[in-house]
Design a protein around this motif. Sequence first.
Motif, short mmCIF file in Angstrom:
data_model
loop_
_atom_site.label_atom_id
_atom_site.label_comp_id
_atom_site.label_asym_id
_atom_site.label_seq_id
_atom_site.Cartn_x
_atom_site.Cartn_y
_atom_site.Cartn_z
N LEU A 1 13.19 -27.60 -45.78
CA LEU A 1 12.78 -28.96 -45.44
C LEU A 1 11.37 -28.94 -44.87
N VAL A 2 10.51 -29.81 -45.40
CA VAL A 2 9.12 -29.89 -44.95
C VAL A 2 8.81 -31.35 -44.66
N THR A 3 8.40 -31.65 -43.43
CA THR A 3 8.09 -33.04 -43.10
C THR A 3 6.89 -33.51 -43.91
N ALA A 4 6.99 -34.72 -44.44
CA ALA A 4 5.95 -35.24 -45.33
C ALA A 4 5.01 -36.21 -44.66
N ARG A 5 5.41 -36.78 -43.54
CA ARG A 5 4.55 -37.72 -42.83
C ARG A 5 4.64 -37.43 -41.34
N ALA A 6 3.69 -36.64 -40.85
CA ALA A 6 3.69 -36.26 -39.44
C ALA A 6 2.34 -35.66 -39.09
N HIS A 7 1.95 -35.79 -37.82
CA HIS A 7 0.69 -35.19 -37.37
C HIS A 7 0.81 -33.67 -37.36
N SER A 8 2.01 -33.18 -37.13
CA SER A 8 2.26 -31.74 -37.12
C SER A 8 3.42 -31.44 -38.07
N VAL A 9 3.14 -30.72 -39.13
CA VAL A 9 4.16 -30.44 -40.14
C VAL A 9 5.26 -29.55 -39.56
N ARG A 10 6.51 -29.95 -39.80
CA ARG A 10 7.66 -29.17 -39.36
C ARG A 10 8.39 -28.64 -40.59
N ILE A 11 8.90 -27.42 -40.48
CA ILE A 11 9.52 -26.75 -41.61
C ILE A 11 10.80 -26.08 -41.13
N ALA A 12 11.86 -26.20 -41.91
CA ALA A 12 13.13 -25.58 -41.50
C ALA A 12 13.99 -25.25 -42.71
N LEU A 13 14.89 -24.31 -42.52
CA LEU A 13 15.89 -23.99 -43.53
C LEU A 13 17.17 -24.75 -43.21
N VAL A 14 17.83 -25.27 -44.22
CA VAL A 14 19.13 -25.90 -44.01
C VAL A 14 20.15 -24.79 -43.76
N PRO A 15 20.87 -24.83 -42.66
CA PRO A 15 21.81 -23.75 -42.33
C PRO A 15 23.06 -23.79 -43.21
N PRO A 16 23.80 -22.69 -43.29
CA PRO A 16 25.06 -22.68 -44.02
C PRO A 16 26.04 -23.66 -43.40
N GLY A 17 26.98 -24.13 -44.18
CA GLY A 17 28.01 -25.01 -43.65
C GLY A 17 27.62 -26.47 -43.63
N VAL A 18 26.41 -26.80 -44.07
CA VAL A 18 26.01 -28.20 -44.09
C VAL A 18 26.90 -28.96 -45.08
N SER A 19 27.29 -30.18 -44.71
CA SER A 19 28.21 -30.94 -45.54
C SER A 19 27.81 -32.42 -45.59
N ARG A 20 27.80 -32.97 -46.76
CA ARG A 20 27.49 -34.37 -47.00
C ARG A 20 26.31 -34.84 -46.15
N THR A 21 25.21 -34.15 -46.32
CA THR A 21 24.00 -34.42 -45.56
C THR A 21 22.82 -34.53 -46.50
N VAL A 22 21.91 -35.45 -46.21
CA VAL A 22 20.71 -35.64 -47.01
C VAL A 22 19.49 -35.58 -46.10
N ALA A 23 18.34 -35.41 -46.70
CA ALA A 23 17.08 -35.49 -45.95
C ALA A 23 16.54 -36.90 -46.07
N ALA A 24 15.88 -37.38 -45.03
CA ALA A 24 15.26 -38.70 -45.07
C ALA A 24 14.07 -38.68 -46.02
N ALA A 25 13.59 -39.86 -46.37
CA ALA A 25 12.47 -39.97 -47.31
C ALA A 25 11.18 -39.39 -46.76
N THR A 26 11.12 -39.20 -45.44
CA THR A 26 9.92 -38.63 -44.81
C THR A 26 9.91 -37.11 -44.85
N ILE A 27 10.87 -36.55 -45.58
CA ILE A 27 10.98 -35.09 -45.68
C ILE A 27 10.98 -34.68 -47.15
N LEU A 28 10.29 -33.59 -47.45
CA LEU A 28 10.32 -33.00 -48.79
C LEU A 28 11.35 -31.87 -48.80
N VAL A 29 12.12 -31.81 -49.87
CA VAL A 29 13.16 -30.79 -50.01
C VAL A 29 12.72 -29.77 -51.05
N VAL A 30 12.69 -28.52 -50.66
CA VAL A 30 12.31 -27.43 -51.54
C VAL A 30 13.58 -26.64 -51.86
#
Length: 200
Positions: A70-99
Motif C-alpha cells: 500500500l502506497v499513499t497517493a495523496r499526502a505530504h509524506s508518503v506512507r508505505i506498508a505491507l498488508v499483513p496475513p489474515g486480512v479479510s474483506r478489506t479494501v484500500a481507500a481511493a487515496t491509496i495505491l495498491v501494488v
Amino acid sequence: MNGLGNLVQVRQGLAVAGRAAGASAGDWYVNVIESADIVDDHVELKDLREIGIRQSVRSEAHLLRPYDLLVTARAHSVRIALVPPGVSRTVAAATILVVRTPDPSAGLAHFLWYYLTSARGRAAIAARLSATSLPSLSARALSEVQVPLLPADHMRRLLDLIEATEASRMKALEALRVRHDMLRDSIIAQITETANRKES
C-alpha cells in the motif's frame, strides 16, 4: 533497474463516487484502510472504518490480499506498508495505491516494501509526486519508479531475513511497551501511596 510497472500490478484503491466500483450502497460490508491507518510503515488493522457497498465482480476485485503493498497517493509524506496475513474483506481507500506482485511468496513484495521505505526508494517516489498544495502520486507515476531486481534465490533469502527482522522488531516493541507500563504504574503507585500517607 526495472520500472515498477513491469514487475507488478499498480492500481488505485476503491473509489466510492461517480461510477466507481464502490459508489453504490449495499449490504456487502468491507473494512477500509485509509492513509491514517498506515503508521511507521505498518498497517493498523484495529478500528478500520466499515462501509456497505454493492457486491459485484468490480468491487470484489478491490479486496486486498496478504502482502499487497500500500502506497499513499495523496499526502505530504508518503506512507508505505505491507498488508499483513489474515486480512479479510478489506479494501484500500481511493487515496491509496495498491501494488500487487504475481507471487507474494517469492519475496518480491517484501523486497519492494524494504526498498520503497528506504531513503533511496522514498527519494524515487518523491521525484514522481505532482507539485501541488497536496502532493499526489498517480498509479502511472508509481509504475515508472525504477527499482533494482535481485535473482530469485536471493529474493527468497531476503524474504526470510525481512520476516525474521520484523519478528524481532515486534518483540522489541512489545518489551518496550511492557517496561513503559510497569514504570508508569510503579510511579503512580508511589505517588498514590505518598498522597495517602499525607492524608492520614
